[in-house]
Scaffold this motif. Structure first.
Motif, PDB file in Angstrom:
ATOM      1  N   TYR A 119     -19.279 -67.021  39.147  1.00 44.68           N
ATOM      2  CA  TYR A 119     -19.100 -67.568  37.799  1.00 44.68           C
ATOM      3  C   TYR A 119     -18.695 -66.463  36.834  1.00 44.68           C
ATOM      4  O   TYR A 119     -17.779 -66.631  36.020  1.00 44.68           O
ATOM      5  N   ARG A 120     -19.351 -65.325  36.924  1.00 46.66           N
ATOM      6  CA  ARG A 120     -19.023 -64.213  36.029  1.00 46.66           C
ATOM      7  C   ARG A 120     -17.613 -63.678  36.292  1.00 46.66           C
ATOM      8  O   ARG A 120     -16.920 -63.268  35.363  1.00 46.66           O
ATOM      9  N   MET A 121     -17.209 -63.661  37.567  1.00 50.09           N
ATOM     10  CA  MET A 121     -15.855 -63.193  37.887  1.00 50.09           C
ATOM     11  C   MET A 121     -14.795 -64.113  37.298  1.00 50.09           C
ATOM     12  O   MET A 121     -13.814 -63.637  36.710  1.00 50.09           O
ATOM     13  N   THR A 122     -14.961 -65.428  37.467  1.00 49.94           N
ATOM     14  CA  THR A 122     -13.969 -66.351  36.914  1.00 49.94           C
ATOM     15  C   THR A 122     -13.941 -66.280  35.392  1.00 49.94           C
ATOM     16  O   THR A 122     -12.875 -66.378  34.790  1.00 49.94           O
ATOM     17  N   ASP A 123     -15.105 -66.073  34.794  1.00 52.31           N
ATOM     18  CA  ASP A 123     -15.177 -65.956  33.343  1.00 52.31           C
ATOM     19  C   ASP A 123     -14.509 -64.665  32.871  1.00 52.31           C
ATOM     20  O   ASP A 123     -13.721 -64.670  31.925  1.00 52.31           O
ATOM     21  N   ALA A 124     -14.810 -63.538  33.531  1.00 49.78           N
ATOM     22  CA  ALA A 124     -14.243 -62.248  33.132  1.00 49.78           C
ATOM     23  C   ALA A 124     -12.727 -62.213  33.316  1.00 49.78           C
ATOM     24  O   ALA A 124     -12.014 -61.580  32.548  1.00 49.78           O
ATOM     25  N   ALA A 125     -12.241 -62.918  34.335  1.00 55.40           N
ATOM     26  CA  ALA A 125     -10.805 -62.940  34.602  1.00 55.40           C
ATOM     27  C   ALA A 125     -10.100 -64.077  33.865  1.00 55.40           C
ATOM     28  O   ALA A 125      -8.903 -64.296  34.066  1.00 55.40           O
ATOM     29  N   SER A 126     -10.844 -64.802  33.040  1.00 49.34           N
ATOM     30  CA  SER A 126     -10.299 -65.931  32.278  1.00 49.34           C
ATOM     31  C   SER A 126      -9.598 -66.934  33.188  1.00 49.34           C
ATOM     32  O   SER A 126      -8.466 -67.338  32.954  1.00 49.34           O
ATOM     33  N   ARG A 127     -10.320 -67.349  34.234  1.00 44.42           N
ATOM     34  CA  ARG A 127      -9.772 -68.296  35.202  1.00 44.42           C
ATOM     35  C   ARG A 127     -10.434 -69.670  35.121  1.00 44.42           C
ATOM     36  O   ARG A 127     -10.323 -70.470  36.030  1.00 44.42           O
ATOM     37  N   GLY A 128     -11.137 -69.954  34.044  1.00 44.06           N
ATOM     38  CA  GLY A 128     -11.731 -71.272  33.853  1.00 44.06           C
ATOM     39  C   GLY A 128     -13.081 -71.409  34.523  1.00 44.06           C
ATOM     40  O   GLY A 128     -13.764 -70.421  34.789  1.00 44.06           O
ATOM     41  N   ASP A 129     -13.455 -72.657  34.797  1.00 41.90           N
ATOM     42  CA  ASP A 129     -14.748 -72.950  35.398  1.00 41.90           C
ATOM     43  C   ASP A 129     -14.730 -72.664  36.893  1.00 41.90           C
ATOM     44  O   ASP A 129     -13.694 -72.782  37.553  1.00 41.90           O
ATOM     45  N   PHE A 130     -15.898 -72.322  37.435  1.00 44.52           N
ATOM     46  CA  PHE A 130     -16.039 -72.077  38.868  1.00 44.52           C
ATOM     47  C   PHE A 130     -15.710 -73.342  39.647  1.00 44.52           C
ATOM     48  O   PHE A 130     -16.130 -74.431  39.295  1.00 44.52           O
ATOM     49  N   ARG A 131     -14.955 -73.183  40.736  1.00 44.36           N
ATOM     50  CA  ARG A 131     -14.637 -74.298  41.633  1.00 44.36           C
ATOM     51  C   ARG A 131     -15.116 -74.027  43.052  1.00 44.36           C
ATOM     52  O   ARG A 131     -15.744 -74.865  43.663  1.00 44.36           O
ATOM     53  N   GLU A 132     -14.770 -72.834  43.580  1.00 48.44           N
ATOM     54  CA  GLU A 132     -15.126 -72.542  44.966  1.00 48.44           C
ATOM     55  C   GLU A 132     -15.117 -71.042  45.226  1.00 48.44           C
ATOM     56  O   GLU A 132     -14.530 -70.267  44.475  1.00 48.44           O
ATOM     57  N   LEU A 133     -15.792 -70.679  46.316  1.00 51.08           N
ATOM     58  CA  LEU A 133     -15.903 -69.285  46.728  1.00 51.08           C
ATOM     59  C   LEU A 133     -15.748 -69.255  48.240  1.00 51.08           C
ATOM     60  O   LEU A 133     -16.366 -70.050  48.946  1.00 51.08           O
ATOM     61  N   LEU A 134     -14.915 -68.351  48.751  1.00 53.01           N
ATOM     62  CA  LEU A 134     -14.705 -68.236  50.190  1.00 53.01           C
ATOM     63  C   LEU A 134     -14.972 -66.801  50.614  1.00 53.01           C
ATOM     64  O   LEU A 134     -14.398 -65.865  50.045  1.00 53.01           O
TER      65      LEU A 134
END
Length: 173
Positions: A58-73
């Motif tokens: 969640y913090r990575m998507t937020d810091a990279a301005s990529r929106g809400d969390f969807r998935e992690l692989l």
């Protein structure tokens, strides 16, 4: 209990839809197990690690301005661990062999995450009462408070407290 049974049924159906899937787990964003089908793996530990990874994702998507969390692989030498959002209060974690069709894993994981979110949305609250198998009325769903005030993936912050007593001085020997 009906919701947990329905979630477990969805996890078991995933086995038939994804060849080389070795396990699945549905958990809350706080790391509590809702249902699991993970042989040879401790579900409580996996749920706790999923919650920790979710916080980082969640913090990575937020810091990279990529929106809400969807998935992690995550890919290891022995296979994949994939985590998908299941609404705002739950996540779906899938374990798969190294030779899994990753496109199929994503397709079915996303669909199952949406189904699990729908199943959890019908629950009226803790305990769910004797009519747990019936969907909640639409007007009631709008008034039910979410399980957490924090956005998905954020962790509570603990404030250090001062000790109430003075520590004893150690004497040298």
């Amino acid at each position: 209990m009906a919701v947990e049974t329905d979630v477990l049924d969805e996890l078991r159906r995933l086995r038939t839809r994804i060849p080389r899937l070795t396990g699945s787990l549905a958990a809350t964003v706080d790391g509590l197990v809702l249902a699991h089908d993970v042989p040879d793996t401790e579900p409580e530990g996996l749920a706790a690690l999923t919650a920790a990874a979710l916080g980082v994702a969640y913090r990575m998507t937020d810091a990279a301005s990529r929106g809400d969390f969807r998935e992690l692989l995550v890919r290891g030498s022995g296979g994949y661990v994939a985590t998908y959002a299941a609404g705002t209060t739950a996540v779906l974690t899938l374990l798969a062999e190294d030779r899994v069709n990753v496109g199929r894993l994503h397709l079915e994981g996303r669909r199952s995450g949406a189904r699990i979110a729908d199943l959890l949305a019908t629950r009226e609250g803790p305990g769910t009462g004797r009519h747990a198998d019936r969907p909640a009325p639409e007007e009631h769903l709008a008034t039910v408070a979410p399980a957490t005030d924090r956005p998905i993936g954020t962790l509570p912050v603990r404030t250090p407290q001062r000790p109430t007593h003075q520590p004893r001085r150690q004497t040298g020997s």
